[in-house]
Design a protein around this motif. Sequence first.
Motif, PDB file in Angstrom:
ATOM      1  N   ARG A  20       0.729  -1.026   0.084  1.00 26.25           N
ATOM      2  CA  ARG A  20       0.046   0.114   0.092  1.00 26.25           C
ATOM      3  C   ARG A  20       0.996   0.969   0.034  1.00 26.25           C
ATOM      4  O   ARG A  20       1.801   1.433   0.713  1.00 26.25           O
ATOM      5  CB  ARG A  20      -1.031   0.031   1.125  1.00 26.25           C
ATOM      6  CG  ARG A  20      -1.914   1.184   1.273  1.00 26.25           C
ATOM      7  CD  ARG A  20      -2.903   1.094   2.226  1.00 26.25           C
ATOM      8  NE  ARG A  20      -3.791   2.168   2.172  1.00 26.25           N
ATOM      9  CZ  ARG A  20      -4.803   2.299   1.218  1.00 26.25           C
ATOM     10  NH1 ARG A  20      -4.992   1.017   0.681  1.00 26.25           N
ATOM     11  NH2 ARG A  20      -5.812   3.268   1.077  1.00 26.25           N
ATOM     12  N   ARG A 103     -18.805   0.891   7.028  1.00 26.26           N
ATOM     13  CA  ARG A 103     -19.427  -0.406   6.351  1.00 26.26           C
ATOM     14  C   ARG A 103     -20.301  -0.468   5.245  1.00 26.26           C
ATOM     15  O   ARG A 103     -20.509  -1.221   4.641  1.00 26.26           O
ATOM     16  CB  ARG A 103     -19.892  -1.371   7.169  1.00 26.26           C
ATOM     17  CG  ARG A 103     -20.995  -0.863   8.191  1.00 26.26           C
ATOM     18  CD  ARG A 103     -21.321  -1.533   9.317  1.00 26.26           C
ATOM     19  NE  ARG A 103     -22.414  -1.098  10.395  1.00 26.26           N
ATOM     20  CZ  ARG A 103     -22.814  -1.706  11.410  1.00 26.26           C
ATOM     21  NH1 ARG A 103     -22.316  -3.067  11.737  1.00 26.26           N
ATOM     22  NH2 ARG A 103     -23.557  -1.142  12.267  1.00 26.26           N
ATOM     23  N   LYS A 106     -19.336   1.501  -0.581  1.00 30.55           N
ATOM     24  CA  LYS A 106     -18.261   0.220  -1.077  1.00 30.55           C
ATOM     25  C   LYS A 106     -17.134   0.506  -1.272  1.00 30.55           C
ATOM     26  O   LYS A 106     -16.482  -0.315  -1.250  1.00 30.55           O
ATOM     27  CB  LYS A 106     -18.980   0.361  -2.509  1.00 30.55           C
ATOM     28  CG  LYS A 106     -18.529  -0.790  -3.458  1.00 30.55           C
ATOM     29  CD  LYS A 106     -19.080  -0.654  -5.088  1.00 30.55           C
ATOM     30  CE  LYS A 106     -18.443  -1.725  -5.934  1.00 30.55           C
ATOM     31  NZ  LYS A 106     -16.956  -1.940  -5.935  1.00 30.55           N
ATOM     32  N   ILE A 107     -16.693   1.843  -1.116  1.00 34.97           N
ATOM     33  CA  ILE A 107     -15.212   2.031  -1.257  1.00 34.97           C
ATOM     34  C   ILE A 107     -14.552   1.563  -0.029  1.00 34.97           C
ATOM     35  O   ILE A 107     -13.263   1.185  -0.078  1.00 34.97           O
ATOM     36  CB  ILE A 107     -14.902   3.645  -1.401  1.00 34.97           C
ATOM     37  CG1 ILE A 107     -13.545   3.962  -1.731  1.00 34.97           C
ATOM     38  CG2 ILE A 107     -15.681   4.468  -0.141  1.00 34.97           C
ATOM     39  CD1 ILE A 107     -13.328   5.423  -2.025  1.00 34.97           C
ATOM     40  N   TYR A 108     -15.134   1.417   0.957  1.00 37.56           N
ATOM     41  CA  TYR A 108     -14.768   0.791   2.249  1.00 37.56           C
ATOM     42  C   TYR A 108     -14.630  -0.575   2.264  1.00 37.56           C
ATOM     43  O   TYR A 108     -13.795  -1.227   2.697  1.00 37.56           O
ATOM     44  CB  TYR A 108     -15.637   1.318   3.916  1.00 37.56           C
ATOM     45  CG  TYR A 108     -15.131   0.788   4.784  1.00 37.56           C
ATOM     46  CD1 TYR A 108     -14.125   1.110   5.564  1.00 37.56           C
ATOM     47  CD2 TYR A 108     -15.926  -0.521   5.421  1.00 37.56           C
ATOM     48  CE1 TYR A 108     -13.804   0.508   6.658  1.00 37.56           C
ATOM     49  CE2 TYR A 108     -15.511  -1.025   6.506  1.00 37.56           C
ATOM     50  CZ  TYR A 108     -14.537  -0.459   7.122  1.00 37.56           C
ATOM     51  OH  TYR A 108     -14.425  -1.125   8.350  1.00 37.56           O
ATOM     52  N   GLN A 109     -15.544  -1.275   1.845  1.00 40.14           N
ATOM     53  CA  GLN A 109     -15.878  -2.748   1.514  1.00 40.14           C
ATOM     54  C   GLN A 109     -14.720  -3.118   0.718  1.00 40.14           C
ATOM     55  O   GLN A 109     -14.049  -4.232   0.843  1.00 40.14           O
ATOM     56  CB  GLN A 109     -17.123  -2.840   0.945  1.00 40.14           C
ATOM     57  CG  GLN A 109     -18.365  -2.830   1.708  1.00 40.14           C
ATOM     58  CD  GLN A 109     -19.820  -2.740   1.129  1.00 40.14           C
ATOM     59  OE1 GLN A 109     -19.963  -3.162  -0.082  1.00 40.14           O
ATOM     60  NE2 GLN A 109     -20.610  -2.216   1.964  1.00 40.14           N
ATOM     61  N   ASP A 110     -14.576  -2.411  -0.329  1.00 39.03           N
ATOM     62  CA  ASP A 110     -13.072  -2.747  -1.215  1.00 39.03           C
ATOM     63  C   ASP A 110     -11.993  -2.733  -0.345  1.00 39.03           C
ATOM     64  O   ASP A 110     -11.075  -3.462  -0.662  1.00 39.03           O
ATOM     65  CB  ASP A 110     -13.105  -1.878  -2.579  1.00 39.03           C
ATOM     66  CG  ASP A 110     -14.419  -2.141  -3.511  1.00 39.03           C
ATOM     67  OD1 ASP A 110     -15.063  -3.234  -3.263  1.00 39.03           O
ATOM     68  OD2 ASP A 110     -14.758  -1.291  -4.043  1.00 39.03           O
ATOM     69  N   LEU A 111     -11.798  -1.744   0.242  1.00 35.76           N
ATOM     70  CA  LEU A 111     -10.655  -1.493   1.034  1.00 35.76           C
ATOM     71  C   LEU A 111     -10.536  -2.592   2.054  1.00 35.76           C
ATOM     72  O   LEU A 111      -9.249  -3.048   2.169  1.00 35.76           O
ATOM     73  CB  LEU A 111     -10.671  -0.035   1.663  1.00 35.76           C
ATOM     74  CG  LEU A 111      -9.282   0.279   2.485  1.00 35.76           C
ATOM     75  CD1 LEU A 111      -9.135   1.910   2.596  1.00 35.76           C
ATOM     76  CD2 LEU A 111      -9.396  -0.111   3.975  1.00 35.76           C
ATOM     77  N   CYS A 112     -11.614  -3.178   2.554  1.00 40.70           N
ATOM     78  CA  CYS A 112     -11.445  -4.290   3.649  1.00 40.70           C
ATOM     79  C   CYS A 112     -10.893  -5.363   3.123  1.00 40.70           C
ATOM     80  O   CYS A 112     -10.446  -6.306   3.655  1.00 40.70           O
ATOM     81  CB  CYS A 112     -12.833  -4.658   4.380  1.00 40.70           C
ATOM     82  SG  CYS A 112     -13.305  -3.011   5.099  1.00 40.70           S
ATOM     83  N   LYS A 113     -11.023  -5.435   1.918  1.00 43.58           N
ATOM     84  CA  LYS A 113     -10.889  -6.683   1.131  1.00 43.58           C
ATOM     85  C   LYS A 113      -9.357  -6.771   0.987  1.00 43.58           C
ATOM     86  O   LYS A 113      -8.594  -7.880   1.076  1.00 43.58           O
ATOM     87  CB  LYS A 113     -11.278  -6.910  -0.348  1.00 43.58           C
ATOM     88  CG  LYS A 113     -12.901  -7.135  -0.415  1.00 43.58           C
ATOM     89  CD  LYS A 113     -13.249  -7.082  -1.842  1.00 43.58           C
ATOM     90  CE  LYS A 113     -14.753  -6.992  -2.072  1.00 43.58           C
ATOM     91  NZ  LYS A 113     -15.274  -6.945  -3.427  1.00 43.58           N
ATOM     92  N   VAL A 114      -8.516  -5.841   1.087  1.00 40.23           N
ATOM     93  CA  VAL A 114      -7.137  -5.518   1.127  1.00 40.23           C
ATOM     94  C   VAL A 114      -6.717  -5.646   2.392  1.00 40.23           C
ATOM     95  O   VAL A 114      -5.413  -6.148   2.694  1.00 40.23           O
ATOM     96  CB  VAL A 114      -6.445  -4.170   0.286  1.00 40.23           C
ATOM     97  CG1 VAL A 114      -5.256  -4.301   0.074  1.00 40.23           C
ATOM     98  CG2 VAL A 114      -7.492  -4.143  -1.254  1.00 40.23           C
ATOM     99  N   GLN A 134     -13.330   9.305   3.532  1.00 38.40           N
ATOM    100  CA  GLN A 134     -14.404   8.704   2.410  1.00 38.40           C
ATOM    101  C   GLN A 134     -15.462   9.215   2.444  1.00 38.40           C
ATOM    102  O   GLN A 134     -16.246   9.711   1.175  1.00 38.40           O
ATOM    103  CB  GLN A 134     -14.492   7.252   2.630  1.00 38.40           C
ATOM    104  CG  GLN A 134     -13.248   6.402   2.274  1.00 38.40           C
ATOM    105  CD  GLN A 134     -13.306   4.919   2.436  1.00 38.40           C
ATOM    106  OE1 GLN A 134     -14.167   4.467   3.189  1.00 38.40           O
ATOM    107  NE2 GLN A 134     -12.231   3.996   1.877  1.00 38.40           N
TER     108      GLN A 134
END
Length: 419
Positions: A20, A103, A106-114, A134
């Motif tokens: 990152r 939560r 969507k931008i947060y959910q995508d970040l959580c995947k990383v 965000q």
Amino acid sequence: VTAEASMASMAGVCGLAATRPAFSVRASSASSSSSGASSNKCQQAAVPARMGSGVSGAGAGARDVRVAAAAGASAQQDPLMLRTIRGEAVERPPVWMMRQAGRYMKIYQDLCKVHPTFRERSETVDLAVEISLQPWNAFKPDGVILFSDILTPLTGMNVPFDIVKPQGPIVMNPIRNMEDIKTIRLLEPEKSCKFAGDALGLLRKEVGNEATVIGFVGAPFTLASYMVEGGTSDHYKLIKKMAWDSPKVYHALLDTITDSVIEYVKYQADSGAQMVQIFDSWASEFCPADFEKYCLPYLTRIIAEVKVSHPTLPLVLYSSGSGALLERLQTAKADVISLDSTVDMLDARRRLGADQAVQGNLDPVTLFASKEFITEKVLDTITKAGNSKHIVNLGHGVMQGTSEENVKHFFDTVKNYRY
């Protein structure tokens, strides 16, 4: 898990993933707000507005002049929310949402995947700042709250905990007696929570005076409930039994926690927080008389001691399900009482008086309804609150699954309203 007093968090400092890039402060984009309203005082953001539309007479014109003068004089010095809390004449109520960072986006959910752990996201400075910003970048609320958790300081108090799905937070060594209390350390936030201070400082640089940077802490009883129960609880049997059957142990624990909470509030203010919200999320588990005995003294002490060193720092007090506690909450002398959705705004104003600043209190489920219904409920809340000392918010945190489009409509409705 979200910033506003989420119950499932991690504590401790974790390094950032090597892949990152480091966070860099971006230039803030100017928030554009229209300067008026239609005859029903609300319109879509794309439609220009007129100040004071729908209000006639010399008195209304005089107020428009005062509001315009106040806005012009203070806008460059303090954000709208701070001016509102002080009772200054303002053009509209400020607005933000509990749990606005997290939560549902969507931008947060995508970040959580990383970055899958809450610990990494909330206690790595650049991630915490990015997540906090965000909703600011998407909706331009009037408040930007630090992405963190009420349990974050526990590790610095020598109360280690972890999070295990699906149970949630687990305290490794629950506090049950005087010997356990002796193991708790006074929080030194500049050492154990430096990431929070650094993030608050960066947020202040990022948003300037376009929004109020908000910090938060858990109240002593709510923190104690986790420390004694060992995690989440349905009925809080252990902590309440301790209060009733072992009052010396209970009060020693609450006094010890209070000392650290006071330090953490001061540290957040010194680091960049312009307002701090105190979450006593589970205080309403007590009946009103027991709340007065087992919770209220510690809330009162936090506010009184912080005000000695930080007299102008606005403190907000929130407890879920607190409709029966409003008058007692007011005696703690917080600058703002945050109302949940179980109390009608008009009734709360009557009970607390017009001089008491209030925050809230739209039912979070409202944001699942149509835009027309959202508009109706927002206008109803603002009308009942009156044109002074009101911060628009939800009565609880924004819920997972809430439409971002509806969240935007909620913010736009308030931002396009004019008193």
